[in-house]
Write an enzyme that holds these catalytic residues in place. Structure first.
Site, mmCIF file in Angstrom:
data_model
loop_
_atom_site.group_PDB
_atom_site.id
_atom_site.type_symbol
_atom_site.label_atom_id
_atom_site.label_comp_id
_atom_site.label_asym_id
_atom_site.label_seq_id
_atom_site.Cartn_x
_atom_site.Cartn_y
_atom_site.Cartn_z
ATOM 1 N N GLU A 263 12.335 -21.414 1.203
ATOM 2 C CA GLU A 263 13.534 -20.635 0.902
ATOM 3 C C GLU A 263 13.855 -19.652 2.017
ATOM 4 O O GLU A 263 15.031 -19.333 2.253
ATOM 5 C CB GLU A 263 13.372 -19.902 -0.429
ATOM 6 C CG GLU A 263 13.333 -20.811 -1.645
ATOM 7 C CD GLU A 263 14.696 -21.422 -1.974
ATOM 8 O OE1 GLU A 263 15.268 -21.099 -3.013
ATOM 9 O OE2 GLU A 263 15.182 -22.244 -1.153
ATOM 10 N N THR B 130 24.137 -18.997 0.368
ATOM 11 C CA THR B 130 23.351 -17.989 -0.337
ATOM 12 C C THR B 130 23.319 -16.676 0.438
ATOM 13 O O THR B 130 23.439 -15.589 -0.143
ATOM 14 C CB THR B 130 21.912 -18.493 -0.568
ATOM 15 O OG1 THR B 130 21.964 -19.716 -1.302
ATOM 16 C CG2 THR B 130 21.096 -17.478 -1.336
#
Length: 313
Positions: A128, A181
């Site tokens: 991530e 994101t």
């Protein structure tokens, strides 16, 4: 086991009130990946279908996680990875998390289940970082554990599994636009008023209690986001119209999936979930924006083996 083919589920993170702390796995949507042992002592990526992603292992979340795990375990083999993306990156449905958690799960299988789910989550979080710049755990934990999860703490990492009613069904509309994101995180205010924080905490507690007790009215009352949704909804075309239409058709609640642009709704039962899908479709069908709609039960497990091969290298 020298080769394993796995399924890594898509996930919905935040779940309205649980910003960066809650998520759940989807049963009907996810990626497939194939991991094969090699004698090269290296990590390679030989095939990617369904998305334009880097083949360099150091730039691909699956490759990064695989390398870390092979180094940590002092393995005597390398890995070749094939990735078959079944949903679009930047969807708000945990695309990078599926790759990262799928890699962690598969490598662990090839290592003889050396690591716990908590340790796999820690490895997947490194993926991530590559994808969005933050070591967030909500999507990857949901994809590894399955079901609903709560990230109770990061230092040390503490993942809590939350039971949920079997009748709960998710309906998701994914506008085919990209919301990164990193960009979505920038619009969230670093500080919020104490009254807002109290309201948000109360909803998280209510949602978790409702999931435990199958109290659908409490789940519905608790699916309210005072932190991320007000700041992010302008990034998603027709968000308010979709949310209102879903609730009018009986959804318990609706909100932004992850950082968007996908919008999720939770319903009691498949019939209501289908009605919600029809309502979402009516909002978007004449808006000149490509979109996809998914209906899925909550997955009872995370990443899983589809097929394995034990033949010698």
């Amino acid at each position: 086991m020298n080769q394993v083919k796995i399924f890594a589920p898509a996930t919905v993170a935040n779940v309205s009130c649980g910003y960066d702390a809650m998520g759940f796995a989807l049963q009907a949507l996810g990626d497939e990946m194939v991991f094969t042992k090699t004698d090269s002592n290296a990590v390679t990526i030989s095939k990617i279908e369904g998305a334009k992603l880097p083949f360099e292992a150091d730039k691909n979340v699956a490759g990064v996680v695989a390398k870390l795990m092979l180094e940590d375990s002092k393995s005597d083999f390398g890995i070749d990875i094939q990735i078959f993306k079944k949903f679009k990156p930047g969807s708000g449905l945990g695309s990078s998390a599926a790759s990262a958690s799928g890699s962690a799960f598969a490598i662990n299988q090839l290592l003889g289940n050396k690591y716990s789910n908590l340790e796999l989550t820690k490895f997947a979080m490194h993926g991530e970082v590559v994808a969005c710049g933050s070591a967030i755990a909500d999507n990857v934990a949901a994809a590894i554990y399955g079901g609903f999860i709560l990230v109770r703490n990061y230092q040390p990492l503490d993942i809590v599994e939350i039971p949920s009613p079997s009748e709960l069904v998710a309906t998701i509309i994914h506008p085919q636009i990209e919301v990164k994101t990193e960009d979505a995180r920038k619009v969230i205010k670093p500080e919020i008023p104490i009254k807002t924080a109290i309201a948000q905490w109360a909803n998280v507690g209510g949602l978790i209690s409702g999931l435990h007790t199958s109290d659908f009215d409490l789940i519905s009352r608790s699916l309210v986001d005072y932190v991320a949704e007000p700041a992010r909804k302008h990034l998603i075309p027709h968000f308010d119209a979709v949310k209102n239409a879903a609730i009018e058709q009986g959804a318990l609640g609706a909100g932004i999936s992850g950082s968007g642009p996908s919008i999720f709704a939770l319903s009691k039962g498949v019939e209501t979930a289908n009605n919600v899908a029809e309502a979402m479709n009516k909002i978007y069908k004449d808006k000149n924006i490509d979109y996809k709609i998914y209906i899925s039960r909550i997955s009872t497990h995370g990443a899983k083996i589809i097929n394995s091969v034990n033949a010698s290298l």
